[in-house]
Design a protein around this motif. Structure first.
Motif, PDB file in Angstrom:
ATOM      1  N   PHE A  66      -7.309  41.400 -70.778  1.00  0.00           N
ATOM      2  CA  PHE A  66      -7.047  39.944 -70.213  1.00  0.00           C
ATOM      3  C   PHE A  66      -5.983  39.293 -70.566  1.00  0.00           C
ATOM      4  CE2 PHE A  66     -11.879  40.223 -71.205  1.00  0.00           C
ATOM      5  CZ  PHE A  66     -12.277  40.358 -69.630  1.00  0.00           C
ATOM      6  N   ASP A  67      -5.160  39.812 -71.586  1.00  0.00           N
ATOM      7  CA  ASP A  67      -3.851  39.338 -72.074  1.00  0.00           C
ATOM      8  C   ASP A  67      -2.840  39.918 -70.962  1.00  0.00           C
ATOM      9  OD1 ASP A  67      -4.946  37.775 -74.412  1.00  0.00           O
ATOM     10  OD2 ASP A  67      -4.545  39.564 -75.692  1.00  0.00           O
ATOM     11  N   ALA A  68      -3.063  40.981 -70.835  1.00  0.00           N
ATOM     12  CA  ALA A  68      -2.061  41.684 -69.890  1.00  0.00           C
ATOM     13  C   ALA A  68      -1.956  40.815 -68.349  1.00  0.00           C
ATOM     14  CB  ALA A  68      -2.333  43.072 -69.631  1.00  0.00           C
ATOM     15  N   PHE A  69      -3.265  40.670 -68.020  1.00  0.00           N
ATOM     16  CA  PHE A  69      -3.437  39.812 -66.537  1.00  0.00           C
ATOM     17  C   PHE A  69      -2.990  38.404 -66.837  1.00  0.00           C
ATOM     18  CE2 PHE A  69      -6.145  37.430 -63.663  1.00  0.00           C
ATOM     19  CZ  PHE A  69      -5.609  37.550 -62.384  1.00  0.00           C
ATOM     20  N   SER A  71     -15.988  47.420 -64.190  1.00  0.00           N
ATOM     21  CA  SER A  71     -16.855  46.453 -63.458  1.00  0.00           C
ATOM     22  C   SER A  71     -17.399  45.374 -64.592  1.00  0.00           C
ATOM     23  CB  SER A  71     -18.272  47.156 -63.074  1.00  0.00           C
ATOM     24  OG  SER A  71     -17.844  47.923 -61.917  1.00  0.00           O
ATOM     25  N   THR A  72     -17.466  45.901 -65.809  1.00  0.00           N
ATOM     26  CA  THR A  72     -17.867  44.873 -67.023  1.00  0.00           C
ATOM     27  C   THR A  72     -16.794  43.861 -67.212  1.00  0.00           C
ATOM     28  OG1 THR A  72     -19.378  46.488 -67.774  1.00  0.00           O
ATOM     29  CG2 THR A  72     -18.595  44.565 -69.462  1.00  0.00           C
ATOM     30  N   ILE A  73     -15.496  44.443 -67.204  1.00  0.00           N
ATOM     31  CA  ILE A  73     -14.347  43.378 -67.334  1.00  0.00           C
ATOM     32  C   ILE A  73     -14.269  42.535 -66.166  1.00  0.00           C
ATOM     33  CG2 ILE A  73     -11.718  43.593 -67.187  1.00  0.00           C
ATOM     34  CD1 ILE A  73     -11.686  46.202 -68.650  1.00  0.00           C
ATOM     35  N   ALA A  74     -14.455  43.326 -65.042  1.00  0.00           N
ATOM     36  CA  ALA A  74     -14.484  42.158 -63.896  1.00  0.00           C
ATOM     37  C   ALA A  74     -15.522  40.891 -63.897  1.00  0.00           C
ATOM     38  CB  ALA A  74     -14.872  42.852 -62.633  1.00  0.00           C
ATOM     39  N   ALA A  75     -16.740  41.287 -64.366  1.00  0.00           N
ATOM     40  CA  ALA A  75     -17.989  40.501 -64.504  1.00  0.00           C
ATOM     41  C   ALA A  75     -17.567  39.559 -65.637  1.00  0.00           C
ATOM     42  CB  ALA A  75     -19.307  41.136 -64.869  1.00  0.00           C
ATOM     43  N   LYS A  76     -16.915  39.988 -66.762  1.00  0.00           N
ATOM     44  CA  LYS A  76     -16.683  39.103 -67.855  1.00  0.00           C
ATOM     45  C   LYS A  76     -15.738  37.988 -67.470  1.00  0.00           C
ATOM     46  CE  LYS A  76     -16.516  37.345 -72.135  1.00  0.00           C
ATOM     47  NZ  LYS A  76     -17.717  36.587 -72.581  1.00  0.00           N
ATOM     48  N   TYR A  77     -14.626  38.266 -66.508  1.00  0.00           N
ATOM     49  CA  TYR A  77     -13.654  37.467 -66.166  1.00  0.00           C
ATOM     50  C   TYR A  77     -14.445  36.266 -65.232  1.00  0.00           C
ATOM     51  CZ  TYR A  77      -9.232  35.496 -64.847  1.00  0.00           C
ATOM     52  OH  TYR A  77      -8.133  34.561 -64.513  1.00  0.00           O
ATOM     53  N   VAL A  78     -15.132  37.147 -64.169  1.00  0.00           N
ATOM     54  CA  VAL A  78     -15.860  36.039 -63.506  1.00  0.00           C
ATOM     55  C   VAL A  78     -16.816  35.045 -64.017  1.00  0.00           C
ATOM     56  CG1 VAL A  78     -17.518  35.725 -61.767  1.00  0.00           C
ATOM     57  CG2 VAL A  78     -15.751  37.682 -61.662  1.00  0.00           C
ATOM     58  N   GLU A 104       0.842  45.027 -60.259  1.00  0.00           N
ATOM     59  CA  GLU A 104       0.934  45.604 -61.460  1.00  0.00           C
ATOM     60  C   GLU A 104      -0.329  46.343 -61.817  1.00  0.00           C
ATOM     61  OE1 GLU A 104       1.055  44.289 -65.955  1.00  0.00           O
ATOM     62  OE2 GLU A 104       2.690  43.437 -64.684  1.00  0.00           O
ATOM     63  N   GLU A 105      -0.388  47.512 -62.481  1.00  0.00           N
ATOM     64  CA  GLU A 105      -1.586  48.360 -62.640  1.00  0.00           C
ATOM     65  C   GLU A 105      -1.786  48.497 -64.265  1.00  0.00           C
ATOM     66  OE1 GLU A 105      -2.889  51.499 -60.165  1.00  0.00           O
ATOM     67  OE2 GLU A 105      -2.795  52.755 -61.855  1.00  0.00           O
ATOM     68  N   LEU A 106      -2.906  48.163 -64.622  1.00  0.00           N
ATOM     69  CA  LEU A 106      -3.269  48.584 -66.074  1.00  0.00           C
ATOM     70  C   LEU A 106      -4.153  49.826 -65.885  1.00  0.00           C
ATOM     71  CD1 LEU A 106      -4.036  46.080 -68.924  1.00  0.00           C
ATOM     72  CD2 LEU A 106      -5.497  48.216 -68.569  1.00  0.00           C
ATOM     73  N   ASP A 107      -3.846  51.017 -66.433  1.00  0.00           N
ATOM     74  CA  ASP A 107      -4.523  52.198 -66.410  1.00  0.00           C
ATOM     75  C   ASP A 107      -5.133  52.435 -67.743  1.00  0.00           C
ATOM     76  OD1 ASP A 107      -5.795  54.814 -66.444  1.00  0.00           O
ATOM     77  OD2 ASP A 107      -4.338  55.664 -65.144  1.00  0.00           O
ATOM     78  N   LEU A 108      -6.162  52.229 -68.006  1.00  0.00           N
ATOM     79  CA  LEU A 108      -7.159  52.243 -69.350  1.00  0.00           C
ATOM     80  C   LEU A 108      -6.918  53.552 -70.040  1.00  0.00           C
ATOM     81  CD1 LEU A 108     -10.313  50.564 -68.170  1.00  0.00           C
ATOM     82  CD2 LEU A 108      -8.664  49.588 -69.696  1.00  0.00           C
ATOM     83  N   ARG A 109      -6.682  54.618 -69.030  1.00  0.00           N
ATOM     84  CA  ARG A 109      -6.518  55.976 -69.557  1.00  0.00           C
ATOM     85  C   ARG A 109      -5.151  56.272 -70.314  1.00  0.00           C
ATOM     86  NH1 ARG A 109      -7.021  58.880 -64.182  1.00  0.00           N
ATOM     87  NH2 ARG A 109      -5.508  57.565 -63.718  1.00  0.00           N
TER      88      ARG A 109
END
Length: 507
Positions: A173-176, A199-206, A320-325
């Motif tokens: 969320f900070d990066a976004f 999907s959980t990140i998306a759901a939490k932001y929403v 911009e892309e944030l790759d969790l890996r």
């Protein structure tokens, strides 16, 4: 009708003080008994507004916290509800309730007990509408759409389930936020392996920001461009009171919206699982615009992909892309994983007691348990989602955690189907997967082709097709591949088609 005796009766079975209502059947019995106590017919509700309100409060209020019951007994709240009902303005009701509670002890209690007020007001409204319909009185027509959220009803249960045990991911969320601060508009993509929590990140932001959203779901065929556009069009029209946009495309919609966004605000549209989209070749996925108005951003998520599957081109729009890996995020993800395990261990009412007993019985230190399970997870939340309840149920005798729970088996079976291994397999796919499974460590595509005696090009095509289920890494300048998670590797080893005793594979 005097509502006070009803509320007092409901308080006697409110939680957490009492535990009379422990399942749906008992809850229904309690509702019927309470309705009869106040001379209501459990089958046929009354026809007047006051009667339906009290009747609905009984159906809603059995096992609810006292602070909520006290809220609905207030005449000001009742009047605000009826006003919102007749004007089809549920969000207006929510705002009036918030204003009513501001600075009160009830507001403090609701926060202390972590009650999601919006969902409670929505639940009461939905019950009222059901009771009103059963009353068969025209006084309640037309029935409103009782949706207190800006996001669509079709995704509510998904969002609530995703955020139920949410923790961490603040670095995403900070990066976004930084991306939005430094760009006037743009596309920000969160990429990662299956089960890493996208999907959980998306759901939490929403949930936190009430952003317009769309969750692509292949199983329900909710993954087509026309459905996405229809949903977003409806959400934007409701939010910004757009008129005559029934046929507008997304680019035109965003242009109209940009003129209505307050100067101090921006619009973020969240789109989950671009990898799930089914769309003919050509153009951007979901027909995402090649240009964006100022202060319009997209937060996207997707699994790993090859460049030809990216299908998002907007040369003049910041991306911009944030790759969790990525190595930069491995340690941060591990810390989030440990927090998630701690949530199950210390907070989760369904599992914490059994988990603690399991640890105690084996004389394991809490920190050791968290560290070892975190290591086993390989930073994969989906793995923990199934394994931790399995530990609580006693499915595992030690921390080897070798047995795959049923839920994880089903999850990986979907992988298997999407890899097209459920149809009669082509030999080349069987060979490649067999080599990946048997070796179990990173291997170059050229070595796979050599071992399988297949054309290198054919091997690379299959590896590209399976990119979301493989871990690709560069070792000594070579691109190497391995199965993305150890538990998925265990699942594959159990498949008869990959049995080492098959004649096809013995060669």
């Amino acid at each position: 009708m005097n509502i006070d005796p009803v509320v007092n009766a409901l308080k006697s079975i409110a939680k957490p003080e009492a535990s009379l209502v422990i399942n749906q059947a008992q809850r229904n019995e309690t509702v019927v008994r309470t309705l009869k106590q106040f001379n209501f017919d459990p089958v046929q509700p009354p026809k007047d507004v006051d009667g339906v309100y009290v009747y609905s409060l009984i159906e809603y209020g059995v096992d609810k916290q006292e602070v909520l019951l006290n809220l609905f007994r207030e005449r000001e709240i009742k009047n605000a509800f009826w006003s919102a009902y007749t004007s089809n303005n549920p969000l207006g009701f929510y705002k009036k309730v918030e204003k009513f509670l501001q600075g009160t002890d009830s507001e403090y209690d609701i926060r202390l007990m972590k009650i999601e007020l919006r969902s409670q007001l929505e639940e009461f409204g939905e019950i009222f509408i059901q009771v009103a319909k059963r009353s068969k009185s025209i006084e309640f027509e037309p029935f409103p759409e009782w949706n207190l959220d800006e996001y669509p009803t079709e995704f509510k249960s998904l969002i609530r389930e995703k955020i139920r045990s949410f923790c961490g991911r603040q670095f995403v969320f900070d990066a976004f936020k930084q991306f939005c601060n430094k760009n006037r508009s743009g596309y920000f993509t969160v990429a990662g392996d299956a089960g890493m929590g996208k999907s959980t990140i998306a759901a939490k932001y929403v949930w936190d920001n009430k952003s317009p959203c769309y969750f692509n779901i292949r199983q329900t065929s909710s993954n087509r461009a026309e459905l996405f556009l229809e949903s977003i069009r409806k959400q934007l029209s409701k939010r910004y009171q757009l008129q005559n946009v029934e046929k507008a495309n997304l680019a035109d919609l965003l242009e109209q919206v940009s003129k209505r966004i307050p100067v101090s605000e921006s619009l973020v549209i969240v789109v989950d699982a671009l990898d799930e989209v089914e769309q003919e070749a050509g153009g951007n996925l979901l027909d995402l615009p090649t240009a964006l108005p100022e202060r319009v951003y997209f937060l996207l998520t997707r699994r790993p992909y090859t460049i030809d599957k990216k299908r998002l081109s907007a040369p003049d729009v910041p991306m911009e892309e944030l790759d969790l890996r990525a190595n930069d995020y491995v340690n941060l993800s591990r810390e989030d994983i440990k927090k998630y395990i701690g949530l199950f261990l210390n907070v989760d009412e369904d599992h914490k007691k059994a988990l603690r007993q399991w640890i105690k019985d084996r004389n394991i230190d809490d920190n050791d348990f968290v560290e070892q399970v975190a290591t086993k997870s390989e930073n994969n939340f989906m793995y923990l989602r199934y394994v931790l309840p399995g530990i609580a149920k006693g499915d595992y005798q030690d921390l080897n955690l070798t047995q795959l729970p049923d839920g994880l088996q089903d999850y990986y079976q979907v992988h298997w189907v999407r890899m097209r291994m459920d149809v009669k397999p082509q030999e080349v796919k069987v060979f490649i997967l067999f080599i990946l499974v048997e070796i179990g460590t990173p291997i170059t595509w050229k070595m796979i082709a050599d071992i399988a005696k297949q054309e290198e090009y054919d091997v690379q095509l299959v590896l590209d097709e399976w990119v979301e289920y493989l871990k690709e890494q560069t070792i000594d300048g070579d691109n190497c591949y391995s199965i993305y998670h150890a538990s998925f590797l265990d699942f594959l080893k159990s498949k008869p088609v990959l049995n080492t005793k098959r004649k096809l594979l013995k060669k």
